[in-house]
Design a protein around this motif. Structure first.
Motif, PDB file in Angstrom:
ATOM      1  N   GLU A 181      10.083  -4.589  -0.524  1.00  0.00           N
ATOM      2  CA  GLU A 181       9.316  -4.523   0.733  1.00  0.00           C
ATOM      3  C   GLU A 181      10.092  -3.749   1.805  1.00  0.00           C
ATOM      4  O   GLU A 181       9.512  -2.952   2.551  1.00  0.00           O
ATOM      5  CB  GLU A 181       8.991  -5.951   1.206  1.00  0.00           C
ATOM      6  CG  GLU A 181       7.956  -6.638   0.317  1.00  0.00           C
ATOM      7  CD  GLU A 181       8.158  -8.154   0.206  1.00  0.00           C
ATOM      8  OE1 GLU A 181       8.819  -8.745   1.083  1.00  0.00           O
ATOM      9  OE2 GLU A 181       7.637  -8.741  -0.768  1.00  0.00           O
ATOM     10  N   PHE A 185       8.726   0.010   1.634  1.00  0.00           N
ATOM     11  CA  PHE A 185       7.586  -0.035   2.564  1.00  0.00           C
ATOM     12  C   PHE A 185       7.978  -0.205   4.026  1.00  0.00           C
ATOM     13  O   PHE A 185       7.113  -0.486   4.850  1.00  0.00           O
ATOM     14  CB  PHE A 185       6.636  -1.176   2.166  1.00  0.00           C
ATOM     15  CG  PHE A 185       6.067  -1.031   0.783  1.00  0.00           C
ATOM     16  CD1 PHE A 185       5.224   0.029   0.465  1.00  0.00           C
ATOM     17  CD2 PHE A 185       6.385  -1.949  -0.210  1.00  0.00           C
ATOM     18  CE1 PHE A 185       4.698   0.166  -0.814  1.00  0.00           C
ATOM     19  CE2 PHE A 185       5.865  -1.822  -1.494  1.00  0.00           C
ATOM     20  CZ  PHE A 185       5.024  -0.766  -1.796  1.00  0.00           C
ATOM     21  N   VAL A 218       0.686   3.487   4.310  1.00  0.00           N
ATOM     22  CA  VAL A 218       1.820   2.713   3.774  1.00  0.00           C
ATOM     23  C   VAL A 218       1.581   1.224   4.023  1.00  0.00           C
ATOM     24  O   VAL A 218       1.844   0.382   3.152  1.00  0.00           O
ATOM     25  CB  VAL A 218       3.154   3.173   4.410  1.00  0.00           C
ATOM     26  CG1 VAL A 218       4.298   2.234   4.031  1.00  0.00           C
ATOM     27  CG2 VAL A 218       3.485   4.600   3.981  1.00  0.00           C
ATOM     28  N   ARG A 222       1.536  -1.623   1.362  1.00  0.00           N
ATOM     29  CA  ARG A 222       2.493  -2.735   1.535  1.00  0.00           C
ATOM     30  C   ARG A 222       1.750  -4.078   1.508  1.00  0.00           C
ATOM     31  O   ARG A 222       2.171  -5.033   0.850  1.00  0.00           O
ATOM     32  CB  ARG A 222       3.228  -2.553   2.876  1.00  0.00           C
ATOM     33  CG  ARG A 222       4.141  -3.693   3.262  1.00  0.00           C
ATOM     34  CD  ARG A 222       4.818  -3.391   4.613  1.00  0.00           C
ATOM     35  NE  ARG A 222       5.361  -4.591   5.207  1.00  0.00           N
ATOM     36  CZ  ARG A 222       6.594  -5.051   5.002  1.00  0.00           C
ATOM     37  NH1 ARG A 222       7.416  -4.393   4.228  1.00  0.00           N
ATOM     38  NH2 ARG A 222       7.010  -6.154   5.574  1.00  0.00           N
ATOM     39  N   TYR A 345       1.292   4.398  -4.559  1.00  0.00           N
ATOM     40  CA  TYR A 345       2.633   3.861  -4.848  1.00  0.00           C
ATOM     41  C   TYR A 345       3.564   4.954  -5.396  1.00  0.00           C
ATOM     42  O   TYR A 345       4.769   4.936  -5.108  1.00  0.00           O
ATOM     43  CB  TYR A 345       2.541   2.674  -5.807  1.00  0.00           C
ATOM     44  CG  TYR A 345       1.942   1.443  -5.152  1.00  0.00           C
ATOM     45  CD1 TYR A 345       2.513   0.913  -3.991  1.00  0.00           C
ATOM     46  CD2 TYR A 345       0.805   0.822  -5.657  1.00  0.00           C
ATOM     47  CE1 TYR A 345       1.965  -0.194  -3.367  1.00  0.00           C
ATOM     48  CE2 TYR A 345       0.246  -0.292  -5.037  1.00  0.00           C
ATOM     49  CZ  TYR A 345       0.838  -0.793  -3.888  1.00  0.00           C
ATOM     50  OH  TYR A 345       0.300  -1.891  -3.262  1.00  0.00           O
ATOM     51  N   CYS A 348       4.865   6.571  -2.290  1.00  0.00           N
ATOM     52  CA  CYS A 348       5.858   5.730  -1.586  1.00  0.00           C
ATOM     53  C   CYS A 348       7.195   5.762  -2.307  1.00  0.00           C
ATOM     54  O   CYS A 348       8.262   5.786  -1.683  1.00  0.00           O
ATOM     55  CB  CYS A 348       5.383   4.275  -1.531  1.00  0.00           C
ATOM     56  SG  CYS A 348       3.993   4.003  -0.434  1.00  0.00           S
TER      57      CYS A 348
END
Ligand code: SR1
Ligand code: MG
Length: 413
Positions: A181, A185, A218, A222, A345, A348
């Motif tokens: 996390e 994120f 994002v 998240r 994802y 990210c």
């Protein structure tokens, strides 16, 4: 077997002792050699090998032990050793659905947070193989099988829904999820002391910190990671978590396993192949060969998704446990959502490997500073494109087009 009532990090001698006591493996009297080979961010990894005598020649095992802190940072970052239990339970579960795609577990010792498992030293870490420009013709087939089987069989589509809730309980993994996390994120979009940013691309980080529409996407990704218990994920499925040869694929290291959105695992694989494509600007100097290798990586990405989708639909049609999941259009809707998550994802994961704490060798070990900067900017550009466009993607070809456009944009400028 060492029966420790209190945890302590294993020494090389301890590891040999554990190996000697592993029932039915090494012949008593065999000469054993041990080295600590861990090069990951978190754990000790020992390889114990029989040197000769008594028919044990070439026999070997791996002992992996969780340290009570993150090795990459040091003792200032405490970390639960319960992750060793999560990893061994995940390996055993994956071993039931795809035994040929994961290492065999010989023993787990909870007190010592240690797993004894099959040695895969005849394989290479996939990231290293890709950096060397090796092609793996069976990889898409293997990893799509791993993804389809493990994700379907642990989801509400593939297992009893009350049993699934009990399984979710066993794989609550708050400390390792917190790493994800923060590192994926949050940190990349903030001025976090965890970040590791080359000075040449500080402008890129400033842009990430002020890009509201990117941060909006994002946050959606998240939020899904925080709250959607869709399937038991590997949780850290980058190319450093894959051992490979042209004929065999083994997925290792599921210590980040938890119940989350399926696209997180699929996106990890795709994002890491794209990170490699960005790094190849340096690793393959010959333009024609480089373009061929990029085509190979993009074809692999297309094959992974298409094979995953086909296998997942087949599992659903043959073994689905939810009667209403046959409702017209529901399967298409479900898989489109997984594809969109996969794109988001993947993006990210690319961004975090350039400006976050933990980088990837595909780009970080490029010795020429200007090639490295260009690879970093390419990876960020692809990552941003995938995050920004994830909710409007309709097909794997659109995902690949978005990556390709971003790639060309950087190389044209
Ligand atoms: C503190 S651990 C850093 C990273 O290494 C692992 O492989 C995970 O990707 C994690 O985010
Ligand atoms: Mg790992």
């Amino acid at each position: 077997m060492i029966k420790a009532t209190t945890y302590h990090p294993l020494s090389v001698e301890d590891a040999i002792e554990v190996a000697r006591n592993l029932k039915g493996f090494f012949t008593p009297g065999s000469e054993l050699r041990c080295e600590e080979i861990g090069d990951g961010n978190l754990n000790l990894v020992f390889r114990i090998q029989a040197l000769h005598a008594n028919g044990d020649l070439n026999k070997s095992i791996i002992i992996k032990q969780a340290l009570p802190y993150a090795k990459v940072v040091g003792e200032s970052w405490p970390l639960t050793i319960d992750r060793a239990r999560i990893e061994s339970e995940a390996l055993l579960l994956q071993g039931k659905s795809v035994p040929e795609l994961v290492p065999q577990v010989y023993l787990f010792d909870a007190d010592m947070a240690m797993t004894v498992m099959e040695d895969l030293s005849d394989h290479v870490i996939m990231r290293q193989g890709l950096i060397a420009g090796t092609k793996y013709p069976l990889f898409a087939e293997h990893i799509s099988e791993f993804l389809a089987q493990t994700l379907f069989s642990t989801s509400d589509l593939g297992m009893n829904q009350q049993d699934k809730k009990r399984q979710v309980e066993k794989f609550i993994n708050p400390e390792l999820c917190k790493i994800t996390e923060d590192l994926i994120f949050d940190d990349p979009y903030t001025n976090s002391s965890n970040n590791n940013i080359d000075s040449a691309i500080l402008d890129e980080h400033a842009a990430l910190c002020s890009n509201q529409s990117l941060q909006f996407e994002v946050m959606l990704l998240r939020q899904k990671f925080l709250s959607q218990s869709q399937a038991l994920l590997h949780g850290d499925l980058h190319t450093g978590s894959i051992f490979i040869t042209p004929a065999s694929t083994k997925v290792i290291d599921p210590e980040f396993a938890y119940y989350g959105p399926m696209g997180f695992d699929i996106g990890a694989v795709i994002g890491n192949l794209l990170l490699n494509a960005a790094g190849q600007q340096y690793w393959i100097q010959d333009v024609t060969k480089r373009e061929q290798y990029r085509d190979y990586l993009l074809t692999t990405i297309r094959d992974i998704w298409n094979l995953f989708e086909m296998k997942f639909r087949t599992l659903w049609n043959q073994h689905g446990v939810d009667r209403l999941s046959t409702a017209h259009g529901y399967q298409d809707h479900y898989l489109l959502e997984v594809l969109r998550d996969t794109a988001g994802y993947a993006g990210c994961k690319m961004i975090r490997r350039i400006v976050g704490l933990a980088h990837v060798a595909d780009i970080d070990t490029i010795p020429d500073t200007s090639s490295k900067e260009q690879a970093q900017r390419t990876a960020l550009s692809i990552g941003k494109a995938l995050v920004t466009s994830n909710r409007s993607i309709h097909s794997i070809d659109e995902l690949i087009d978005a990556a390709n456009q971003a790639f060309k944009g950087v190389h044209a400028s």
